[in-house]
Design a protein around this motif. Structure first.
Motif, PDB file in Angstrom:
ATOM      1  N   LEU A 154       0.781  -0.967   0.156  1.00  0.00           N
ATOM      2  CA  LEU A 154       0.065  -0.144  -0.127  1.00  0.00           C
ATOM      3  C   LEU A 154       0.967   1.342   0.065  1.00  0.00           C
ATOM      4  O   LEU A 154       0.589   2.146  -0.597  1.00  0.00           O
ATOM      5  N   LYS A 155       2.108   1.182   0.821  1.00  0.00           N
ATOM      6  CA  LYS A 155       2.997   2.172   0.645  1.00  0.00           C
ATOM      7  C   LYS A 155       3.476   2.336  -0.928  1.00  0.00           C
ATOM      8  O   LYS A 155       3.630   3.686  -1.252  1.00  0.00           O
ATOM      9  N   ALA A 157       1.698   1.815  -3.392  1.00  0.00           N
ATOM     10  CA  ALA A 157       0.585   2.485  -4.176  1.00  0.00           C
ATOM     11  C   ALA A 157       0.663   3.842  -3.906  1.00  0.00           C
ATOM     12  O   ALA A 157       0.110   4.769  -4.782  1.00  0.00           O
ATOM     13  N   ILE A 158       0.959   4.271  -2.700  1.00  0.00           N
ATOM     14  CA  ILE A 158       0.730   5.732  -2.367  1.00  0.00           C
ATOM     15  C   ILE A 158       1.801   6.516  -3.030  1.00  0.00           C
ATOM     16  O   ILE A 158       1.767   7.571  -3.736  1.00  0.00           O
ATOM     17  N   SER A 159       3.036   5.815  -3.246  1.00  0.00           N
ATOM     18  CA  SER A 159       4.092   6.511  -4.269  1.00  0.00           C
ATOM     19  C   SER A 159       3.618   6.685  -5.567  1.00  0.00           C
ATOM     20  O   SER A 159       3.996   7.674  -6.045  1.00  0.00           O
ATOM     21  N   VAL A 160       2.987   5.643  -5.960  1.00  0.00           N
ATOM     22  CA  VAL A 160       2.565   5.772  -7.392  1.00  0.00           C
ATOM     23  C   VAL A 160       1.340   6.822  -7.561  1.00  0.00           C
ATOM     24  O   VAL A 160       1.280   7.431  -8.550  1.00  0.00           O
ATOM     25  N   GLY A 161       0.470   6.806  -6.716  1.00  0.00           N
ATOM     26  CA  GLY A 161      -0.509   7.747  -6.786  1.00  0.00           C
ATOM     27  C   GLY A 161      -0.129   9.069  -6.703  1.00  0.00           C
ATOM     28  O   GLY A 161      -0.562   9.947  -7.483  1.00  0.00           O
ATOM     29  N   ILE A 162       1.043   9.360  -5.778  1.00  0.00           N
ATOM     30  CA  ILE A 162       1.698  10.604  -5.808  1.00  0.00           C
ATOM     31  C   ILE A 162       2.155  11.005  -7.243  1.00  0.00           C
ATOM     32  O   ILE A 162       2.298  12.269  -7.427  1.00  0.00           O
TER      33      ILE A 162
END
Length: 484
Positions: A154-155, A157-162
């Motif tokens: 999920l971390k 995913a957070i990086s990709v979303g950012i």
């Protein structure tokens, strides 16, 4: 940075430290050099220097309950001062290439939601209160524990979303993408250019900037991002001098009439921590502080994880080095922003531009912070970089962060669905916090329906409950009889 390069960085024994500064910031130990750190510091500054123009515009355009407005010159000084001091403090204390300045989104909440209910001093006092509460959460270990409780994928995913989010910011800031006015009676929310097509010199500068930067990046040219920003700024200045450009947006790339300006510190210290309680109901104050707190809390969480991951600084357990200090400094930045009347200061995702340029330590913050300090006196000179020249850096860095998507197991729905929602919601709602909230809630719900609720960390249950209130804040306020 590619996985191959990251692997190479990990497998290479770092050279011995050259001097005491190198040892303190662990520049060689992290596989960096003074040159990379300096270039990264410049790149970060130029990609976030717009805040010196935008924050005074947002706060200066609003009036408080009594019809008072904040002075734009004083706001510019306060914005630069807080950014300079807290960016340097983060560099020295947290040793991360993470710059701080007045948070976009948070300043709009202060200007258009909080100030109309009270005086400016009281509104800034709420920012100070919110920052103090964040510091308390850090000291008690709760804020750090929540970050450690987030599953590793999920971390990612957070990086990709950012990454997608800041690329979208770049496209929008440059005018390559624009919002379709509601009057158009269409379901399409955004469009190419201002009217469905690309037109105008500013957009051309942006497009050339993207092409130049990716070409330099592909050729592995050192300083690719910074070269792109400087080159496009020079081109923009030339174009503005010879062509009839209707508007460049916030910053016009023309040589200023004067280079030096005198800072005005008149807003520093104008705040009242508890004054808001005399202007509106206690329930309203609590809900306002809750909104600020949750947004600041998880925006920072996403930014710190994303920047650290892109800089290859996470340890084997996916943890950020010196996280407690980093979070405490970020909380102190919120307090400083409120005390200076420049709104809450927070970690900037634009720091990724510096990371893309090679920054790996807090030394680059000394450069970025030093440039913000210079901006106190040289604002006319240092704000000639138009958004169209800086935005290509955001698009390119968005690509670099997007490469982490391959670390997500897309064959397992309990991982893939929360990751997808995290990645998609961030750019589509223009909010890091919203994306994290969507991912948390999906993670908890899917684990529960699969009969594996015990695998969810109790802190994620608590955070998800807060996000339910956050997303449903309007009906909650109606139930409590509180109006926005």
């Amino acid at each position: 940075m590619s996985e191959v390069q990251k692997a190479a960085d990990r497998s290479t024994v770092p050279p011995p430290a050259a001097n005491s500064v190198d040892r303190f910031f662990r520049i060689s130990a992290r596989g960096s050099t003074f040159g990379r750190e300096i270039r990264g510091g410049f790149a970060t500054f130029f990609t976030m220097a717009y805040i010196l123009v935008l924050n005074p515009i947002i706060l200066g355009s609003a009036k408080d309950k009594f019809g008072h407005s904040l002075d734009v010159v004083q706001l510019t000084t306060a914005t630069a001062l807080v950014a300079a001091v807290m960016t340097i403090v983060m560099g020295v204390g947290g040793n991360l290439p993470l710059a701080l300045a007045a948070g976009l989104g948070l300043n709009a909440v202060v200007a258009f939601q909080i100030a109309p209910l009270m005086s400016w001093d009281d509104a800034m006092g709420l920012i100070v209160l919110e920052g103090l509460l964040i510091c308390v959460l850090v000291v008690t270990g709760l804020r750090e524990a929540v970050m450690h409780a987030v599953p590793q994928q999920l971390k990612h995913a957070i990086s990709v979303g950012i990454g997608l989010f800041i690329a979208f910011i770049g496209f929008v800031d440059a005018g390559f993408v624009s919002r379709v006015p509601d009057a158009a009676n269409t379901t399409v929310p955004v469009q190419l250019g201002g009217a469905g097509t690309l037109s105008g010199w500013p957009v051309l500068v942006f497009c050339l900037g993207v092409l130049l930067t990716v070409a330099l990046l592909a050729r592995k040219v050192k300083g690719a991002i910074l070269i792109g920003i400087v080159t496009m700024t020079v081109l923009a200045i030339v174009i503005d001098s010879v062509a009839d450009v209707e508007s460049w947006g916030l910053t016009t790339p023309s040589w200023p009439d004067e280079v030096v300006s005198t800072p005005d510190f008149g807003l520093i210290g104008h705040f009242s921590v508890f004054g808001a309680f005399a202007e509106t109901t206690a329930v309203t104050v609590v809900l306002l502080v809750f909104t600020l707190l949750l947004s600041d809390f998880f925006d920072t969480m996403g930014t710190v994880v994303g920047i650290s991951a892109e800089a290859n600084l996470l340890d084997e357990d996916g943890k950020v080095p010196h996280l407690g200090r980093v979070l405490l400094i970020d909380g102190a930045a919120a307090v400083a922003g409120g005390a200076a009347s420049s709104s809450s200061a927070t970690s900037y995702i634009e720091s990724a531009a510096g990371v893309g340029e090679g920054s790996r330590t807090g030394f680059s913050n000394l450069v970025t912070g030093g440039l913000f300090a210079l901006a106190l006196f040289l604002t006319p000179l240092l704000t000639i970089v138009p958004l169209q020249a800086a935005a290509p850096a955001l698009v390119v860095v968005g690509f670099l962060m997007m490469t982490q998507v391959k670390n997500i197991d897309w064959d397992r729905y309990e991982i893939a669905v929360p990751a997808f929602l995290t990645i998609a919601v961030m750019p589509f709602t223009y909010s890091i916090t919203n994306g994290i909230g969507a991912g948390f809630l999906a993670h908890v719900v899917i684990k529960t329906v699969l009969g594996r609720a015990k695998e969810v960390h109790w802190l994620l249950w608590g955070a998800s409950a807060l996000f339910v209130v956050y997303f449903a804040i309007d009906p909650v306020e109606q139930l409590l009889g509180v109006g926005r």
